[in-house]
Structure formats: C-alpha cells, structure tokens
Write an enzyme that holds these catalytic residues in place. Structure first.
Site, PDB file in Angstrom:
ATOM      1  N   ASP A 234     -23.995 -19.462 -21.575  1.00 35.76           N
ATOM      2  CA  ASP A 234     -25.224 -20.169 -21.939  1.00 35.76           C
ATOM      3  C   ASP A 234     -25.400 -20.233 -23.448  1.00 35.76           C
ATOM      4  O   ASP A 234     -26.078 -21.126 -23.956  1.00 35.76           O
ATOM      5  CB  ASP A 234     -26.435 -19.477 -21.306  1.00 35.76           C
ATOM      6  CG  ASP A 234     -26.343 -19.432 -19.799  1.00 35.76           C
ATOM      7  OD1 ASP A 234     -26.114 -20.487 -19.192  1.00 35.76           O
ATOM      8  OD2 ASP A 234     -26.467 -18.337 -19.222  1.00 35.76           O
TER       9      ASP A 234
ATOM     10  N   ALA B  86     -31.253 -18.886 -26.029  1.00 35.94           N
ATOM     11  CA  ALA B  86     -29.843 -18.525 -26.164  1.00 35.94           C
ATOM     12  C   ALA B  86     -29.009 -19.696 -26.659  1.00 35.94           C
ATOM     13  O   ALA B  86     -28.207 -19.554 -27.585  1.00 35.94           O
ATOM     14  CB  ALA B  86     -29.311 -18.029 -24.815  1.00 35.94           C
TER      15      ALA B  86
ATOM     16  N   ASN C 131     -20.720 -27.847 -19.698  1.00 36.02           N
ATOM     17  CA  ASN C 131     -20.033 -26.603 -20.047  1.00 36.02           C
ATOM     18  C   ASN C 131     -18.692 -26.432 -19.350  1.00 36.02           C
ATOM     19  O   ASN C 131     -17.857 -25.637 -19.784  1.00 36.02           O
ATOM     20  CB  ASN C 131     -20.929 -25.397 -19.731  1.00 36.02           C
ATOM     21  CG  ASN C 131     -21.967 -25.165 -20.809  1.00 36.02           C
ATOM     22  OD1 ASN C 131     -22.357 -26.087 -21.512  1.00 36.02           O
ATOM     23  ND2 ASN C 131     -22.437 -23.946 -20.930  1.00 36.02           N
TER      24      ASN C 131
ATOM     25  N   GLU D 102     -23.822 -14.692 -17.538  1.00 32.30           N
ATOM     26  CA  GLU D 102     -24.425 -15.946 -17.095  1.00 32.30           C
ATOM     27  C   GLU D 102     -25.898 -15.743 -16.767  1.00 32.30           C
ATOM     28  O   GLU D 102     -26.284 -14.740 -16.140  1.00 32.30           O
ATOM     29  CB  GLU D 102     -23.698 -16.439 -15.845  1.00 32.30           C
ATOM     30  CG  GLU D 102     -23.989 -17.871 -15.474  1.00 32.30           C
ATOM     31  CD  GLU D 102     -23.266 -18.857 -16.373  1.00 32.30           C
ATOM     32  OE1 GLU D 102     -23.692 -20.024 -16.423  1.00 32.30           O
ATOM     33  OE2 GLU D 102     -22.281 -18.472 -17.020  1.00 32.30           O
TER      34      GLU D 102
ATOM     35  N   ASN E 174     -31.845 -30.306 -18.162  1.00 26.75           N
ATOM     36  CA  ASN E 174     -31.445 -30.864 -16.877  1.00 26.75           C
ATOM     37  C   ASN E 174     -32.449 -30.474 -15.800  1.00 26.75           C
ATOM     38  O   ASN E 174     -32.886 -29.319 -15.778  1.00 26.75           O
ATOM     39  CB  ASN E 174     -30.061 -30.341 -16.492  1.00 26.75           C
ATOM     40  CG  ASN E 174     -29.002 -31.420 -16.491  1.00 26.75           C
ATOM     41  OD1 ASN E 174     -29.309 -32.581 -16.240  1.00 26.75           O
ATOM     42  ND2 ASN E 174     -27.772 -31.036 -16.757  1.00 26.75           N
TER      43      ASN E 174
ATOM     44  N   LYS F 121     -19.831 -20.941 -10.454  1.00 26.11           N
ATOM     45  CA  LYS F 121     -19.103 -20.728 -11.705  1.00 26.11           C
ATOM     46  C   LYS F 121     -17.688 -20.243 -11.406  1.00 26.11           C
ATOM     47  O   LYS F 121     -16.714 -20.665 -12.047  1.00 26.11           O
ATOM     48  CB  LYS F 121     -19.842 -19.689 -12.544  1.00 26.11           C
ATOM     49  CG  LYS F 121     -19.553 -19.756 -14.029  1.00 26.11           C
ATOM     50  CD  LYS F 121     -20.339 -20.898 -14.668  1.00 26.11           C
ATOM     51  CE  LYS F 121     -20.245 -20.862 -16.166  1.00 26.11           C
ATOM     52  NZ  LYS F 121     -21.216 -21.744 -16.805  1.00 26.11           N
TER      53      LYS F 121
ATOM     54  N   TYR G  58       0.861  -1.184   0.000  1.00 27.90           N
ATOM     55  CA  TYR G  58       0.000   0.000   0.000  1.00 27.90           C
ATOM     56  C   TYR G  58       0.891   1.225   0.000  1.00 27.90           C
ATOM     57  O   TYR G  58       1.954   1.226  -0.627  1.00 27.90           O
ATOM     58  CB  TYR G  58      -0.970  -0.061   1.182  1.00 27.90           C
ATOM     59  CG  TYR G  58      -2.153   0.855   1.010  1.00 27.90           C
ATOM     60  CD1 TYR G  58      -2.959   0.776  -0.129  1.00 27.90           C
ATOM     61  CD2 TYR G  58      -2.456   1.824   1.956  1.00 27.90           C
ATOM     62  CE1 TYR G  58      -4.041   1.621  -0.311  1.00 27.90           C
ATOM     63  CE2 TYR G  58      -3.535   2.664   1.795  1.00 27.90           C
ATOM     64  CZ  TYR G  58      -4.315   2.563   0.643  1.00 27.90           C
ATOM     65  OH  TYR G  58      -5.375   3.407   0.474  1.00 27.90           O
TER      66      TYR G  58
END
Length: 426
Positions: free
Chosen positions: A182, A217, A336, A156, A304, A114, A59
């Site tokens: 997606d 999508a 994914n 997302e 799903n 995620k 810092y």
C-alpha cells in the site's frame, strides 16, 4: 483491466444503474468465492510421493539429511526447501481496501487474492496470514516469529501510522525483503506513470509543482519516491488541511513532508500545480480547482471505485490534462499488480536481504520504459484491441497488467539493482 481503446467514460457514482451493477457484481463475486472448494488458494505437492521409497525421501528418514545441512548452514534452506519462492501476505485487518477496520478474518479474501496475483503473474507461492494483533508491537513480534521459513513478507492493509513503524522495524529485524504494498507498491506505479505523463506534457520532474491529496500510507510513500527522483516542490494535504510546520496533529512520519506555508488552504496548494495526485476519497479534489491548475496538468485520481474527482469533468474542463485513475474501465489504470509480483520475483531470484530504494527506482524505470515501446500482439489480443490502437501517449502512459513482458523486464531490473547495491546474496 483498463480498456484504452474506448474514449467513452462510464458512469461514476450514484444512480439506480450503478446500484444494479454493484449488486450484480456482488452476486457474481460471492458465487465465485463460494464455488467448491471455497476461497481461491490450495497447496500442491511438488515432488513425487507415490512409492514407499519416495515417501521415505519426503519425510522420515530421508528428510533428516536436509535438516542437518540447514542446521549447519541456514543458507541451505534456499536449496532444500520452498523458502526461496515463498512470501507471506500479512495483515491485521485495520485498513482493508476502502472498507477500513473490518478485522483480519474479513480481510482474508483480499489476502488470498493477493496470493493469487503473486502466483499468476510471477510464479511466487504465497501464504495469507491474518493476525489478530493487539497493537503494532504484537504484529511485529508475530511476523518476526514466523519469518525464518519465508523468502519475503508482503504487508497489506495495515492502517497508518502503524504501517510505517511495522515495516521499518521488520526491515531492521529480518534479513529477507519486507514490503508494504500500500505504500511502496503504489508509489512505484504512480512514479512510473508520472514519469511518462510528464514526457507527454513536455515537463520535467525537477521543475514541476506536485500536490498530493491524501497523506496516509500511499501519499507519504509517493511523496518520498518522487523526492528521490528529483521532485523539488511536493506538498500534501489530509482531511484536516495542508501539511505544514504549524500543525500539532501530525505524526513523526509526516514531519519532513510538512513543507507548505502555514497559511495555505487546499485551494492554494492546488493552484498552479502541474501534478495533482489523489490518494484519498471521492470528492477530495474540488472541481473548482481545475481551472487554477498549471497548463498541461497531470491529474491522477486514484480512489476506488469512485475517484477523488470525476474524470469526465476533468476531461471537459481541462482537455489539456493527462488523466489516470485506479479503475480498470478507464485508460491509464494505476494498478499495483504491475509492481509487487515482479519486485518480489526479482528480489527472490537474487535472494535479496531487502528491497531498497534503488530496487524500487529500477522498477519505476523498467515500467516507464516498457510503456514507451510498441505494444505486443499478445497485449492487444488480451484486451481485444485493434492493431495500432494502443500506443504511447495521453491515454497510454503505463503498461497493461496482462503484458507478458512485465515479469522479465521488471524482475530483471530489480535483481540487477539488488546486486549493484549489495542486497543480493547471489
């Protein structure tokens, strides 16, 4: 994860046993997330800060030195800050999993999850950002405002059609990768699995008829990806019917995909289809269509937890089919996690300005190629599989998510493609 050594199919949908399993999973999941510290993420310090001298570097006054360098040349942010390995996982909570518009706060566990996958699979640090956005314009403005300190944006669970516009406008405004998983993440995995499924079925992309059930999508992105790979006949349907020019309820994002004859029903779209891809809901693919499919079909039912059609019935009625689902307890899981961590890893490694089609196609090729190679002992051990029990064929057309080769292969292919297309900064 999927266990391809087992030929038995689990119960899918309905029944007291399913309800008991669902409640048991719910209880375990809540306990998992509530265990102290709550949630799934924390921040770690990466430099020593145990002495006054070290604190003066971390810092003030030492931090002024990199500040001046970055003010002189913004590219130095990649050298002196965490920007180059930092992705924001952003949602407005309008299409969370299969739960719909639950809101940004309820979507936070998914966004944290995620971020966990980014870190676990690709060593990428990720912040989850949940935005209470008034509309698409507000979301675009918010993400644009927070972008300077980030190396990439992973959008997302944003509902269509806003997701198309949000991604496009952010790509135009920002000079870092913006990626809606997606859409394009799903498309990459589907395309890689389909490339291999067609090899198994001795068919080629240029001649097959593809029917996509679901035009949100994922469906739109899959269609565009397959077209870029050479598919000539690709048709889509949504809850209102087949997409064709005569429909007045389609968004501009669907216009160039509405190519079916105006008198087609879903049954006619599916008739003689070599490939059926479901990205919709349970029951969206009628069982009656199975006998009408082309010989040696490919059926991807990806909803799903309940696929668009029961995979057991597909196996019974069409034993010549190659089948994939989104479930981890069946062979050929379209997951994914095979894609987005490594797409971003490759993009960040070369400091890419964006993820373009060439980079996506490079990921498709890398995934498809890896599935055709012998499976390593590490993969067999991770899934408790016997030697030689997992090899390229009808029940293994896509790599396993725990394959340790994914990071090197896919990320390297993506970075190389970025350099070829000029997206890479280095």
């Amino acid at each position: 994860m999927a266990d391809a050594k087992s030929a038995r199919s689990p119960d899918i949908g309905g029944g007291a046993a399913d309800a008991q399993r669902a409640e048991a999973l719910r209880s375990r999941a809540l306990a998992y997330h509530a265990a102290a510290p709550a949630g799934k993420l924390a921040i770690e310090v990466t430099k020593p800060c145990t002495t006054q001298a070290q604190l003066s570097l971390a810092y003030t006054p030492g931090v002024a030195a990199p500040v001046r360098e970055i003010a002189r040349d913004p590219e130095f942010a990649y050298d002196y800050t965490a920007k180059g390995n930092l992705v924001a996982v952003v949602t407005n909570g309008t299409a969370v999993l299969g739960l719909g518009r639950v809101g940004p706060l309820a979507g936070k566990p998914v966004m944290e999850g995620k971020a966990v996958l980014f870190k676990h699979f690709a060593g990428i640090d990720a912040f989850d950002i949940e935005v209470e956005a008034r509309d698409a314009d507000h979301l675009i403005d918010v993400v644009t405002a927070i972008a300077p300190g980030l190396g990439g944006i992973n959008l997302e669970d944003i509902a269509a059609p806003d997701c198309f516009r949000v991604e496009r406008e952010l790509q135009e405004r920002l000079d870092i990768p913006v990626f809606h998983d997606d859409q394009h993440g799903t498309a990459v995995i589907v395309a890689a699995a389909l490339r291999n499924a067609l090899i198994v079925q001795e068919k080629n992309l240029e001649s097959v008829k593809v029917a996509i059930v679901g035009a949100g999508a994922a469906g739109v992105a899959i269609a565009r990806m397959l077209q870029s790979m050479g598919v000539q006949r690709c048709f889509l349907s949504d809850v209102h019917g087949v997409l064709h020019r005569g429909r007045k309820d389609l968004s501009p994002w669907h216009d160039d995909l509405a190519v079916a004859p105006e008198d087609w029903t879903l049954a006619e779209m599916l008739a003689d289809a070599d490939v059926v891809i479901g990205v919709a809901v349970r029951g969206a693919i009628p069982e009656a269509a199975l006998p009408t499919l082309a010989p040696r079909p490919v059926v991807f039912a990806l909803a799903n937890p309940d696929p668009e059609i029961d995979p057991r019935r597909v196996r019974q009625l069409r034993p010549d089919a190659v089948i994939a689902t989104g479930r981890s307890d069946l062979p050929n899981q379209v997951n994914n996690a095979l894609g987005f961590p490594y797409l971003f890893r490759g993009a960040l490694d070369c400091r890419a300005r964006r993820i373009d089609t060439g980079m996506l196609l490079a990921a498709v090729d890398a995934l498809a190629d890896l599935a055709r190679e012998p499976v390593s002992d590490a993969v067999l051990a991770a899934y408790d599989l016997a030697p030689d029990s997992l090899r390229f064929g009808p029940e293994y057309i896509i790599p396993k998510a725990l394959d340790p080769r994914l990071r090197e292969r896919v990320a390297a292919a993506v970075a190389a493609a970025a350099r070829r297309s000029g997206q890479a900064r280095r």
